[in-house]
Design a protein around this motif. Sequence first.
Motif, PDB file in Angstrom:
ATOM      1  N   GLU A 129      48.991 -40.891 -20.576  1.00  0.00           N
ATOM      2  CA  GLU A 129      49.380 -42.303 -20.523  1.00  0.00           C
ATOM      3  C   GLU A 129      48.170 -43.233 -20.521  1.00  0.00           C
ATOM      4  OE1 GLU A 129      52.593 -43.383 -20.558  1.00  0.00           O
ATOM      5  OE2 GLU A 129      53.061 -41.271 -20.921  1.00  0.00           O
ATOM      6  N   MET A 130      46.985 -42.692 -20.260  1.00  0.00           N
ATOM      7  CA  MET A 130      45.773 -43.512 -20.184  1.00  0.00           C
ATOM      8  C   MET A 130      45.223 -43.711 -21.591  1.00  0.00           C
ATOM      9  SD  MET A 130      44.631 -44.903 -17.490  1.00  0.00           S
ATOM     10  CE  MET A 130      43.300 -45.248 -16.345  1.00  0.00           C
ATOM     11  N   ARG A 131      45.947 -44.474 -22.402  1.00  0.00           N
ATOM     12  CA  ARG A 131      45.678 -44.561 -23.833  1.00  0.00           C
ATOM     13  C   ARG A 131      44.428 -45.365 -24.190  1.00  0.00           C
ATOM     14  NH1 ARG A 131      51.238 -45.068 -23.109  1.00  0.00           N
ATOM     15  NH2 ARG A 131      52.464 -43.367 -24.042  1.00  0.00           N
ATOM     16  N   SER A 132      43.973 -46.206 -23.287  1.00  0.00           N
ATOM     17  CA  SER A 132      42.821 -47.053 -23.617  1.00  0.00           C
ATOM     18  C   SER A 132      41.485 -46.339 -23.479  1.00  0.00           C
ATOM     19  CB  SER A 132      42.811 -48.299 -22.715  1.00  0.00           C
ATOM     20  OG  SER A 132      43.825 -49.205 -23.097  1.00  0.00           O
ATOM     21  N   PHE A 133      41.486 -45.146 -22.866  1.00  0.00           N
ATOM     22  CA  PHE A 133      40.215 -44.510 -22.546  1.00  0.00           C
ATOM     23  C   PHE A 133      40.166 -43.073 -23.053  1.00  0.00           C
ATOM     24  CE2 PHE A 133      41.287 -47.531 -19.119  1.00  0.00           C
ATOM     25  CZ  PHE A 133      40.303 -48.471 -19.363  1.00  0.00           C
ATOM     26  N   PRO A 134      39.376 -42.830 -24.084  1.00  0.00           N
ATOM     27  CA  PRO A 134      39.184 -41.455 -24.571  1.00  0.00           C
ATOM     28  C   PRO A 134      38.328 -40.666 -23.592  1.00  0.00           C
ATOM     29  CG  PRO A 134      37.731 -42.963 -25.730  1.00  0.00           C
ATOM     30  CD  PRO A 134      38.617 -43.821 -24.876  1.00  0.00           C
ATOM     31  N   PRO A 135      38.251 -39.344 -23.753  1.00  0.00           N
ATOM     32  CA  PRO A 135      37.464 -38.509 -22.827  1.00  0.00           C
ATOM     33  C   PRO A 135      36.025 -38.955 -22.668  1.00  0.00           C
ATOM     34  CG  PRO A 135      38.861 -37.130 -24.197  1.00  0.00           C
ATOM     35  CD  PRO A 135      39.002 -38.522 -24.733  1.00  0.00           C
ATOM     36  N   VAL A 136      35.430 -39.531 -23.723  1.00  0.00           N
ATOM     37  CA  VAL A 136      34.035 -39.943 -23.621  1.00  0.00           C
ATOM     38  C   VAL A 136      33.849 -40.999 -22.539  1.00  0.00           C
ATOM     39  CG1 VAL A 136      34.222 -41.767 -25.370  1.00  0.00           C
ATOM     40  CG2 VAL A 136      32.016 -40.616 -24.983  1.00  0.00           C
ATOM     41  N   MET A 137      34.885 -41.798 -22.244  1.00  0.00           N
ATOM     42  CA  MET A 137      34.791 -42.807 -21.183  1.00  0.00           C
ATOM     43  C   MET A 137      34.710 -42.172 -19.808  1.00  0.00           C
ATOM     44  SD  MET A 137      34.717 -45.863 -22.496  1.00  0.00           S
ATOM     45  CE  MET A 137      35.318 -47.019 -21.258  1.00  0.00           C
ATOM     46  N   PHE A 138      35.090 -40.906 -19.729  1.00  0.00           N
ATOM     47  CA  PHE A 138      35.020 -40.173 -18.467  1.00  0.00           C
ATOM     48  C   PHE A 138      33.843 -39.197 -18.445  1.00  0.00           C
ATOM     49  CE2 PHE A 138      39.375 -41.641 -18.666  1.00  0.00           C
ATOM     50  CZ  PHE A 138      39.642 -42.017 -17.353  1.00  0.00           C
ATOM     51  N   GLY A 139      32.932 -39.339 -19.394  1.00  0.00           N
ATOM     52  CA  GLY A 139      31.716 -38.552 -19.371  1.00  0.00           C
ATOM     53  C   GLY A 139      31.713 -37.317 -20.236  1.00  0.00           C
ATOM     54  N   VAL A 140      32.741 -37.115 -21.067  1.00  0.00           N
ATOM     55  CA  VAL A 140      32.767 -35.959 -21.962  1.00  0.00           C
ATOM     56  C   VAL A 140      32.047 -36.330 -23.256  1.00  0.00           C
ATOM     57  CG1 VAL A 140      34.208 -34.332 -23.233  1.00  0.00           C
ATOM     58  CG2 VAL A 140      34.963 -35.188 -21.005  1.00  0.00           C
ATOM     59  N   PRO A 141      30.929 -35.702 -23.573  1.00  0.00           N
ATOM     60  CA  PRO A 141      30.223 -36.025 -24.819  1.00  0.00           C
ATOM     61  C   PRO A 141      31.111 -35.799 -26.035  1.00  0.00           C
ATOM     62  CG  PRO A 141      28.832 -34.705 -23.382  1.00  0.00           C
ATOM     63  CD  PRO A 141      30.213 -34.687 -22.786  1.00  0.00           C
ATOM     64  N   ASP A 142      30.963 -36.639 -27.031  1.00  0.00           N
ATOM     65  CA  ASP A 142      31.781 -36.532 -28.241  1.00  0.00           C
ATOM     66  C   ASP A 142      31.707 -35.150 -28.872  1.00  0.00           C
ATOM     67  OD1 ASP A 142      32.888 -39.082 -28.273  1.00  0.00           O
ATOM     68  OD2 ASP A 142      31.104 -39.932 -29.217  1.00  0.00           O
ATOM     69  N   ASP A 143      30.518 -34.564 -28.886  1.00  0.00           N
ATOM     70  CA  ASP A 143      30.360 -33.289 -29.582  1.00  0.00           C
ATOM     71  C   ASP A 143      30.858 -32.100 -28.769  1.00  0.00           C
ATOM     72  OD1 ASP A 143      28.461 -33.489 -27.654  1.00  0.00           O
ATOM     73  OD2 ASP A 143      26.793 -32.800 -28.893  1.00  0.00           O
ATOM     74  N   LEU A 144      31.321 -32.356 -27.508  1.00  0.00           N
ATOM     75  CA  LEU A 144      31.838 -31.256 -26.700  1.00  0.00           C
ATOM     76  C   LEU A 144      33.335 -31.358 -26.450  1.00  0.00           C
ATOM     77  CD1 LEU A 144      29.142 -30.665 -23.941  1.00  0.00           C
ATOM     78  CD2 LEU A 144      29.570 -29.364 -26.012  1.00  0.00           C
ATOM     79  N   GLU A 145      33.968 -32.427 -26.912  1.00  0.00           N
ATOM     80  CA  GLU A 145      35.393 -32.595 -26.665  1.00  0.00           C
ATOM     81  C   GLU A 145      36.192 -31.432 -27.237  1.00  0.00           C
ATOM     82  OE1 GLU A 145      37.085 -36.354 -27.597  1.00  0.00           O
ATOM     83  OE2 GLU A 145      35.360 -37.467 -26.866  1.00  0.00           O
ATOM     84  N   ASP A 146      35.752 -30.904 -28.358  1.00  0.00           N
ATOM     85  CA  ASP A 146      36.459 -29.784 -28.988  1.00  0.00           C
ATOM     86  C   ASP A 146      35.628 -28.508 -28.962  1.00  0.00           C
ATOM     87  OD1 ASP A 146      38.631 -31.443 -29.704  1.00  0.00           O
ATOM     88  OD2 ASP A 146      37.469 -32.195 -31.399  1.00  0.00           O
ATOM     89  N   GLY A 147      34.587 -28.474 -28.090  1.00  0.00           N
ATOM     90  CA  GLY A 147      33.703 -27.320 -28.056  1.00  0.00           C
ATOM     91  C   GLY A 147      34.277 -26.168 -27.260  1.00  0.00           C
ATOM     92  N   ASP A 148      33.456 -25.091 -27.124  1.00  0.00           N
ATOM     93  CA  ASP A 148      33.932 -23.892 -26.446  1.00  0.00           C
ATOM     94  C   ASP A 148      33.624 -23.895 -24.959  1.00  0.00           C
ATOM     95  OD1 ASP A 148      31.221 -23.510 -26.320  1.00  0.00           O
ATOM     96  OD2 ASP A 148      31.183 -21.825 -27.746  1.00  0.00           O
ATOM     97  N   GLY A 149      32.929 -24.943 -24.464  1.00  0.00           N
ATOM     98  CA  GLY A 149      32.702 -25.078 -23.039  1.00  0.00           C
ATOM     99  C   GLY A 149      31.462 -24.385 -22.521  1.00  0.00           C
TER     100      GLY A 149
END
Length: 294
Positions: A78-98
């Motif tokens: 429901e938090m549609r205004s804020f993508p993961p990067v706003m919470f500190g997840v780097p763009d290049d790791l959002e879909d990474g293997d961790g």
Amino acid sequence: MRSELLADWEVKRCEVDLHPELAQESLIGADGPGVPPDDPAARKARHSAPPSAADGSEYDAQAKAEEVRARMLVLAGEMRSFPPVMFGVPDDLEDGDGDDWDFVVSPEDARLAAGALVYATDVLIDELFDDVQTLEREETTVGEYDGPLWHLEDLPERYVLQYDTRFARRFLVTVIAMTTRFTAGNFSQLSCIAEVLALRLLLRQASTNLELFGLLGEGVSAALGAFVDNVYEDMDHEWLYDDSMDGIDESAVGATLGVAPMSFGTWFTPFNEGRYVHPSAADEPGASAGVPPS
């Protein structure tokens, strides 16, 4: 949506009529073992305590924590205004293997933080509504009221005598308008000092809920910290909570510290023409315009 046909309308009262038979059933059952205490302070302490302490029954803390965690992860969507990067997840790791998530916020921690904010929104709004009703019923201000309040007493203490029913209503509307933009996906920036303070209360409520259920791990805490860094344009509002500044002329403080005007009369004034403040909370026509934050 706005309509010119309703431009001169003003909401004076909001009521809900109870069904007589259902109300009677509730009254009959009000003497059971689970009835909330009459004393407001005891009732607040009960609602703030872990469920095991609140109801006195056997309680599986781990199961409840997992239930709340699952609920928060669902609410994160429901938090549609804020993508993961706003919470500190780097763009290049959002879909990474961790593999590198030991050093950054993981997507799951970011989702839990986002869901905790949505979860906290319901709690904050409900309890602020209760605060508004209390001030209206007692015909008093936060500073003059002897009993406990949920959240209004946690705003800057120097203005407690000015937190009356009208202020409380405007602040509640501000919280609703701000969090609506969070979930609608159209949030851009905080609009006024009242929203800055409202977000502070929301973050505290989210952290309280997470800690209550043992969910405030380092990753989630870091995610909330990243959210603060990304949403707040500055932390100038913290001086409002600095007791050492109490009694000092606000304009002088602003000039000395280089912060935006934060006098009580400007709290609901938009920082600039591009910011949105709900009409029910906005200043009366003719009030001075706000100044953009530095």
